[in-house]
Design an enzyme around this catalytic site. Structure first.
Site, PDB file in Angstrom:
ATOM      1  N   THR A 140      33.852 121.731 -20.067  1.00 55.78           N
ATOM      2  CA  THR A 140      34.490 121.328 -18.874  1.00 55.78           C
ATOM      3  C   THR A 140      33.878 121.874 -17.672  1.00 55.78           C
ATOM      4  O   THR A 140      32.780 122.487 -17.761  1.00 55.78           O
ATOM      5  CB  THR A 140      36.050 122.159 -18.819  1.00 55.78           C
ATOM      6  OG1 THR A 140      35.534 123.351 -18.597  1.00 55.78           O
ATOM      7  CG2 THR A 140      36.817 121.943 -20.133  1.00 55.78           C
ATOM      8  N   GLY A 141      33.983 120.898 -16.737  1.00 55.67           N
ATOM      9  CA  GLY A 141      32.831 121.068 -15.443  1.00 55.67           C
ATOM     10  C   GLY A 141      31.589 120.916 -15.819  1.00 55.67           C
ATOM     11  O   GLY A 141      30.717 121.360 -15.534  1.00 55.67           O
ATOM     12  N   GLY A 142      31.396 119.881 -16.659  1.00 54.31           N
ATOM     13  CA  GLY A 142      30.114 119.215 -17.175  1.00 54.31           C
ATOM     14  C   GLY A 142      29.205 118.327 -16.281  1.00 54.31           C
ATOM     15  O   GLY A 142      28.107 118.033 -16.574  1.00 54.31           O
ATOM     16  N   SER A 173      27.931 119.005 -13.002  1.00 50.59           N
ATOM     17  CA  SER A 173      27.063 119.661 -12.206  1.00 50.59           C
ATOM     18  C   SER A 173      26.958 121.130 -12.601  1.00 50.59           C
ATOM     19  O   SER A 173      27.682 121.482 -13.502  1.00 50.59           O
ATOM     20  CB  SER A 173      27.416 119.420 -10.842  1.00 50.59           C
ATOM     21  OG  SER A 173      28.712 120.166 -10.547  1.00 50.59           O
ATOM     22  N   GLY A 174      25.990 121.657 -11.792  1.00 49.31           N
ATOM     23  CA  GLY A 174      25.667 123.126 -11.991  1.00 49.31           C
ATOM     24  C   GLY A 174      25.453 123.778 -13.381  1.00 49.31           C
ATOM     25  O   GLY A 174      24.715 123.078 -14.138  1.00 49.31           O
ATOM     26  N   ILE A 175      26.438 124.913 -13.843  1.00 51.19           N
ATOM     27  CA  ILE A 175      26.080 125.628 -14.918  1.00 51.19           C
ATOM     28  C   ILE A 175      26.537 124.647 -16.029  1.00 51.19           C
ATOM     29  O   ILE A 175      25.899 124.378 -16.974  1.00 51.19           O
ATOM     30  CB  ILE A 175      27.120 126.662 -14.922  1.00 51.19           C
ATOM     31  CG1 ILE A 175      26.428 127.858 -14.077  1.00 51.19           C
ATOM     32  CG2 ILE A 175      27.092 127.441 -16.426  1.00 51.19           C
ATOM     33  CD1 ILE A 175      27.255 129.098 -13.596  1.00 51.19           C
ATOM     34  N   GLY A 176      27.722 123.858 -15.890  1.00 50.26           N
ATOM     35  CA  GLY A 176      28.233 123.033 -17.037  1.00 50.26           C
ATOM     36  C   GLY A 176      26.893 121.821 -17.318  1.00 50.26           C
ATOM     37  O   GLY A 176      26.837 121.790 -18.537  1.00 50.26           O
ATOM     38  N   SER A 189      34.022 135.492 -14.498  1.00 43.29           N
ATOM     39  CA  SER A 189      33.294 135.997 -13.317  1.00 43.29           C
ATOM     40  C   SER A 189      32.997 137.456 -12.921  1.00 43.29           C
ATOM     41  O   SER A 189      33.779 138.275 -13.249  1.00 43.29           O
ATOM     42  CB  SER A 189      34.209 135.259 -12.200  1.00 43.29           C
ATOM     43  OG  SER A 189      33.534 135.842 -10.763  1.00 43.29           O
ATOM     44  N   TYR A 229      41.131 134.217  -6.677  1.00 42.12           N
ATOM     45  CA  TYR A 229      39.916 133.957  -7.488  1.00 42.12           C
ATOM     46  C   TYR A 229      39.843 135.019  -8.454  1.00 42.12           C
ATOM     47  O   TYR A 229      39.497 134.566  -9.783  1.00 42.12           O
ATOM     48  CB  TYR A 229      38.717 133.477  -6.658  1.00 42.12           C
ATOM     49  CG  TYR A 229      37.521 133.188  -7.573  1.00 42.12           C
ATOM     50  CD1 TYR A 229      37.442 132.037  -8.167  1.00 42.12           C
ATOM     51  CD2 TYR A 229      36.552 134.362  -7.700  1.00 42.12           C
ATOM     52  CE1 TYR A 229      36.109 131.732  -8.763  1.00 42.12           C
ATOM     53  CE2 TYR A 229      35.496 134.344  -8.466  1.00 42.12           C
ATOM     54  CZ  TYR A 229      35.154 133.227  -8.914  1.00 42.12           C
ATOM     55  OH  TYR A 229      34.013 132.898  -9.763  1.00 42.12           O
TER      56      TYR A 229
END
Length: 255
Positions: free
Chosen positions: A11-13, A15-18, A140, A155
């Site tokens: 998931t969240g793939g 951009s960034g870490i994903g 986090s 958050y």
């Protein structure tokens, strides 16, 4: 190769870490299904990660809706025949003082970070329960340690729930040989900061956090991706229920 023939959902793939995690899984032999809200960004990421178009598929949708996580898992199983690894990475971040937080802000964090990871993990576990697997959550550092410069009560609370979920699911899912762990990053230079700052503000602000980390620099997506790949690998086959700070030494203390 390290993940030859394995099937991974992220998931969240887009951009960034994903995206970096997806890139490294594919480079090590895996097939990957990536999720995100922006279909255009996902398709562009998929082409960049795997120009052949054979090893990466996309499944768009807001992970706050449990149907989105279920659809991602179904897409991976339908296309590649199974699911070995889930990387629950999607998240949101926008520091705001506690006294200014609204119910809408609160729901945004809890729905995306905690509810999204909860029901996507449930869908993945159902697909893995016959043969086992690994789930890796992105938690986090803010759920472990409060930072005055980035007020993040909602958050942090959402990610603390993610950490607690890891420990509970480690016990519940162990009989199915499903392991679950989490990484807890500090400041990592990803596009999330561009969601609430201009490009110029990001360029000016992020370097001021280098010294915040005892190792003297902000994290990069690859720093976290490598920790995720370790948790997903056979080398971590006797590790479950663990929260691993990937934070440049922040939670160890201060100079």
């Amino acid at each position: 190769m390290r993940f030859d023939g394995q099937v991974v959902a992220i998931t969240g793939g887009g951009s960034g870490i994903g995206k970096e995690t997806a890139t490294r899984f594919v480079a090590k032999g895996a097939y990957v299904a990536i999720n995100g809200r922006d279909i255009g960004k996902l398709e562009a990421a998929a082409r960049e990660i795997d120009p052949s178009g054979q090893k990466v598929i996309v499944s768009a949708g807001d992970i706050a809706d449990p149907a989105t996580g279920a659809a991602l898992v179904e897409a991976a199983v339908s296309r590649f025949g199974k699911l070995d690894v889930l990387v629950n990475n999607a998240g949101v971040f926008n520091p705001k003082p506690f006294l200014d937080l609204t119910e809408q802000d609160y729901d945004w964090y809890l729905d995306t970070i905690l509810k999204g990871k909860f029901f996507t993990a449930q869908a993945a576990a159902k697909a893995m329960k016959e043969k086992g697997g690994a789930i890796v959550q992105t938690g986090s550092m803010w759920a472990i340690q409060a930072i005055g410069a980035t007020p993040s009560a909602a958050y942090s609370a959402a990610n603390a729930g993610v950490h607690a979920m890891v420990r509970n699911l480690a016990i519940e899912l162990a009989p199915y040989k499903i392991r679950i762990n989490a990484v807890a990053p500090a400041v990592v230079e990803t596009p999330v900061y561009n969601t609430f700052m201009t490009d110029e503000q990001v360029k000016e602000t992020l370097p001021t956090f280098d010294a915040f980390h005892p190792l003297g620099r902000n994290g990069q997506p690859g720093d976290v991706a490598e920790a995720i790949l370790f948790f997903a690998s056979k080398e971590a086959s006797w590790i479950t229920g663990t929260i691993l700070p990937v934070d440049g030494g922040v939670t160890a203390g201060r100079q």
